[in-house]
Design a protein around this motif. Structure first.
Motif, PDB file in Angstrom:
ATOM      1  N   LEU A 332       0.847  -1.274  -0.047  1.00 22.05           N
ATOM      2  CA  LEU A 332      -0.028   0.062  -0.167  1.00 22.05           C
ATOM      3  C   LEU A 332       0.753   1.254   0.125  1.00 22.05           C
ATOM      4  N   HIS A 333       1.821   1.048   0.746  1.00 23.89           N
ATOM      5  CA  HIS A 333       2.700   2.246   0.924  1.00 23.89           C
ATOM      6  C   HIS A 333       3.425   2.630  -0.567  1.00 23.89           C
ATOM      7  N   ALA A 334       3.918   1.557  -1.100  1.00 16.45           N
ATOM      8  CA  ALA A 334       4.604   1.480  -2.487  1.00 16.45           C
ATOM      9  C   ALA A 334       3.665   2.218  -3.560  1.00 16.45           C
ATOM     10  N   ALA A 335       2.562   1.780  -3.402  1.00 11.95           N
ATOM     11  CA  ALA A 335       1.558   2.204  -4.575  1.00 11.95           C
ATOM     12  C   ALA A 335       1.123   3.759  -4.169  1.00 11.95           C
ATOM     13  N   SER A 336       1.121   4.139  -2.924  1.00 12.45           N
ATOM     14  CA  SER A 336       0.889   5.472  -2.444  1.00 12.45           C
ATOM     15  C   SER A 336       2.069   6.390  -2.955  1.00 12.45           C
ATOM     16  N   LEU A 337       3.207   5.844  -2.781  1.00 12.71           N
ATOM     17  CA  LEU A 337       4.510   6.403  -3.177  1.00 12.71           C
ATOM     18  C   LEU A 337       4.682   6.654  -4.714  1.00 12.71           C
ATOM     19  N   THR A 338       4.297   5.388  -5.652  1.00 15.96           N
ATOM     20  CA  THR A 338       3.974   5.698  -6.940  1.00 15.96           C
ATOM     21  C   THR A 338       3.256   6.917  -7.499  1.00 15.96           C
ATOM     22  N   ARG A 339       1.872   6.782  -7.066  1.00 11.56           N
ATOM     23  CA  ARG A 339       0.997   7.810  -7.352  1.00 11.56           C
ATOM     24  C   ARG A 339       1.477   9.300  -6.930  1.00 11.56           C
ATOM     25  N   SER A 340       2.332   9.462  -5.577  1.00  8.72           N
ATOM     26  CA  SER A 340       2.825  10.750  -5.347  1.00  8.72           C
ATOM     27  C   SER A 340       3.920  11.126  -6.317  1.00  8.72           C
ATOM     28  N   ILE A 341       4.824  10.299  -6.803  1.00 12.26           N
ATOM     29  CA  ILE A 341       5.813  10.607  -7.640  1.00 12.26           C
ATOM     30  C   ILE A 341       5.432  11.062  -9.056  1.00 12.26           C
ATOM     31  N   GLY A 342       4.268  10.328  -9.417  1.00 10.04           N
ATOM     32  CA  GLY A 342       3.524  10.780 -10.704  1.00 10.04           C
ATOM     33  C   GLY A 342       2.846  12.257 -10.475  1.00 10.04           C
ATOM     34  N   THR A 343       2.229  12.360  -9.591  1.00  9.91           N
ATOM     35  CA  THR A 343       1.707  13.402  -9.266  1.00  9.91           C
ATOM     36  C   THR A 343       2.471  14.726  -9.231  1.00  9.91           C
ATOM     37  N   PHE A 344       3.682  14.392  -8.357  1.00  7.53           N
ATOM     38  CA  PHE A 344       4.785  15.827  -8.412  1.00  7.53           C
ATOM     39  C   PHE A 344       5.305  15.730  -9.648  1.00  7.53           C
ATOM     40  N   ARG A 345       5.716  14.815 -10.494  1.00 14.67           N
ATOM     41  CA  ARG A 345       6.275  15.137 -11.734  1.00 14.67           C
ATOM     42  C   ARG A 345       5.238  15.860 -12.800  1.00 14.67           C
ATOM     43  N   SER A 346       3.768  15.554 -12.624  1.00 18.47           N
ATOM     44  CA  SER A 346       2.758  16.276 -13.458  1.00 18.47           C
ATOM     45  C   SER A 346       2.704  17.694 -12.953  1.00 18.47           C
ATOM     46  N   LEU A 347       2.746  17.807 -11.769  1.00 23.69           N
ATOM     47  CA  LEU A 347       2.723  19.425 -11.110  1.00 23.69           C
ATOM     48  C   LEU A 347       3.837  20.206 -11.645  1.00 23.69           C
ATOM     49  N   THR A 351       1.035  20.992 -14.650  1.00 29.12           N
ATOM     50  CA  THR A 351      -0.226  20.574 -14.613  1.00 29.12           C
ATOM     51  C   THR A 351      -1.149  21.448 -13.611  1.00 29.12           C
ATOM     52  N   PRO A 352      -2.273  21.974 -13.700  1.00 32.94           N
ATOM     53  CA  PRO A 352      -2.951  22.829 -12.754  1.00 32.94           C
ATOM     54  C   PRO A 352      -3.216  21.908 -11.399  1.00 32.94           C
ATOM     55  N   PHE A 353      -3.291  22.720 -10.346  1.00 31.90           N
ATOM     56  CA  PHE A 353      -3.588  22.146  -8.967  1.00 31.90           C
ATOM     57  C   PHE A 353      -4.853  21.320  -9.006  1.00 31.90           C
ATOM     58  N   CYS A 354      -5.922  22.014  -9.595  1.00 32.79           N
ATOM     59  CA  CYS A 354      -7.198  21.393  -9.607  1.00 32.79           C
ATOM     60  C   CYS A 354      -7.240  19.992 -10.342  1.00 32.79           C
ATOM     61  N   VAL A 355      -6.292  20.111 -11.272  1.00 33.91           N
ATOM     62  CA  VAL A 355      -6.565  18.698 -12.305  1.00 33.91           C
ATOM     63  C   VAL A 355      -5.866  17.560 -11.494  1.00 33.91           C
ATOM     64  N   ALA A 356      -4.604  18.056 -10.831  1.00 37.45           N
ATOM     65  CA  ALA A 356      -3.834  17.055 -10.057  1.00 37.45           C
ATOM     66  C   ALA A 356      -4.734  16.737  -8.910  1.00 37.45           C
ATOM     67  N   ALA A 357      -5.347  17.472  -8.296  1.00 42.26           N
ATOM     68  CA  ALA A 357      -6.025  17.025  -6.992  1.00 42.26           C
ATOM     69  C   ALA A 357      -7.185  16.093  -7.150  1.00 42.26           C
ATOM     70  N   SER A 358      -7.819  16.385  -8.654  1.00 41.77           N
ATOM     71  CA  SER A 358      -8.866  15.394  -8.935  1.00 41.77           C
ATOM     72  C   SER A 358      -8.532  14.125  -9.117  1.00 41.77           C
ATOM     73  N   ALA A 359      -7.096  14.146  -9.924  1.00 40.95           N
ATOM     74  CA  ALA A 359      -6.429  12.680 -10.309  1.00 40.95           C
ATOM     75  C   ALA A 359      -6.187  11.864  -8.959  1.00 40.95           C
ATOM     76  N   ALA A 360      -5.787  12.633  -7.926  1.00 39.59           N
ATOM     77  CA  ALA A 360      -5.116  12.173  -6.864  1.00 39.59           C
ATOM     78  C   ALA A 360      -6.385  11.887  -5.732  1.00 39.59           C
ATOM     79  N   ALA A 361      -7.397  12.021  -5.911  1.00 42.49           N
ATOM     80  CA  ALA A 361      -8.696  12.100  -4.967  1.00 42.49           C
ATOM     81  C   ALA A 361      -8.845  10.716  -4.249  1.00 42.49           C
ATOM     82  N   SER A 362      -8.506   9.719  -4.914  1.00 44.60           N
ATOM     83  CA  SER A 362      -8.515   8.461  -4.312  1.00 44.60           C
ATOM     84  C   SER A 362      -7.651   8.225  -3.341  1.00 44.60           C
ATOM     85  N   ASP A 363      -6.573   8.993  -2.981  1.00 44.75           N
ATOM     86  CA  ASP A 363      -5.605   8.889  -1.977  1.00 44.75           C
ATOM     87  C   ASP A 363      -5.512  10.254  -1.042  1.00 44.75           C
TER      88      ASP A 363
END
Length: 374
Positions: A332-347, A351-363
């Motif tokens: 679970l931690h590894a999956a969360s870390l992967t999502r976080s890295i992907g979000t950080f790169r997109s930001l 990528t606008p904050f609102c779009v990134a926040a929507s994509a990460a809503a599940s975490d």
């Protein structure tokens, strides 16, 4: 085998890496009869070796060029446990200064641990790249190391070739699928070395070198054992537990390589006979709680041997439960870390904050971190 990077530099960061290196090697020494290290960058007689692994014989192979050029890499060490070498004659040969060495053990008594002789060969193939001093690629140097190994006579009954090969044999050995150092000439020289000494890899699939977003499987063991040998004592390789793993930043490990352990077991024994609870699990409070909970339910009859066996079985079952739970948490931690890295790169890419926040809503934790600009 483990890349130790125990350089002669004396800066605070370097001293911290040396401390972590020693702690890793001491931990590996508790489960090993022999340890080999590569790219040590350490001179002969270095204080690094003082008061260290006292129950091992030490065989040093420093890179002589370090005396004149501190930027030069290389250097290997072999440590042989004294109990293993009892009633065995040891001979040390430096095949290539700084890059390859061998220790041969030959029984001198019927009481020796082994009835046949064997050689441990430690290899560090230099990193591929462009040599700015010579104005060309170092491919010829890498081929030379492998060719020298192929033409070195080794008369032992059994050969153990281990080290950092700095080359791959298949696309899956590298995260990108392409490894610039693994040229055709280098791979041909490597194949010749394996053919001459009748070597086959004891395969394990995990990548052993981690740096940034890149990873590769560079650290491997090869043995000369025949098929009947392997039926009598089956070989296997794995990544053993050790205190300091590769990492980045201030808390980085002493190396960007994982160690690889080679061991043998009898196929005639059930695997549970050799079972050993990992130390990190044995110390975990969740295991203590689980054992207390489960052992209260054990039907004991007061017989010391049967009750002891019941306790051991309880410990094994509790360990399996706790390891499974901890592995699930790690996933679970590894999956969360992967999502976080992907979000950080997109930001970072705009990528606008609102779009990134929507994509990460599940975490939830990641969603909150984005909202707070963290």
């Amino acid at each position: 085998n483990a890349n130790s990077y125990s350089s002669r530099a004396t800066g605070g960061d370097q001293l911290e890496r040396q401390r972590k290196t020693k702690e890793n090697l001491v931990a590996l020494g508790k489960i090993s009869d022999a340890i080999i290290t590569q790219d040590t960058r350490t001179l002969k007689g270095s204080p690094f070796y003082l008061d260290f692994l006292a129950d091992f014989h030490h065989f040093n192979n420093p890179n002589p060029d370090l005396d004149t050029d501190s930027s030069v890499a290389g250097g290997t060490d072999i440590y042989i446990k004294r109990s293993l070498a009892r009633d065995m004659k040891m001979s040390h040969v430096i095949i290539i200064p700084g890059y390859a060495q061998a220790v041969t053990l030959t029984p001198t008594s019927p009481h020796a641990t082994f009835s046949s002789g064997f050689s441990i060969i430690n290899v560090y193939v230099p990193v591929g790249g462009y040599d700015s001093k010579r104005g060309r690629s170092n491919e010829a140097e890498r081929v030379s190391v492998l060719s020298t190994l192929a033409h070195t006579p080794l008369d032992s009954d059994y050969l153990f070739f281990g080290g950092d090969w700095n080359l791959i044999q298949r696309k899956s050995d590298c995260a990108s699928g392409v490894h610039g150092s693994s040229t055709k000439k280098v791979l041909d020289a490597f194949a010749t070395m394996c053919r001459v000494h009748k070597l086959e890899e004891v395969f394990q699939p995990l990548h052993t070198r981690i740096k940034g977003t890149q990873s590769s499987r560079l650290d491997r063991w090869y043995i000369s054992h025949t098929t009947p040998d392997k039926c009598a004592m089956a070989p296997e390789t794995s990544i053993p537990q050790h205190p300091h793993v590769p990492g980045q930043g201030r808390g980085r490990g002493p190396s960007d390589h994982f160690p690889v352990r080679l061991c043998f077991f009898s196929p005639n024994l059930e695997r549970s006979v050799r079972y050993r609870i990992p130390e990190w699990v044995a110390r975990h409070p969740d295991l203590h709680t689980q054992i207390r909970k489960d052992f209260k339910l054990e039907p004991l009859d007061g017989h010391p041997v049967r009750d002891l066996l019941a306790f051991k079985q309880c410990c094994k079952r509790a360990t399996a439960k706790v390891q499974k739970a901890l592995a699930s948490q790690a996933s679970l931690h590894a999956a969360s870390l992967t999502r976080s890295i992907g979000t950080f790169r997109s930001l970072k890419a705009g990528t606008p904050f609102c779009v990134a926040a929507s994509a990460a809503a599940s975490d939830q934790a990641l969603h909150v971190a984005i909202q707070q600009d963290r």
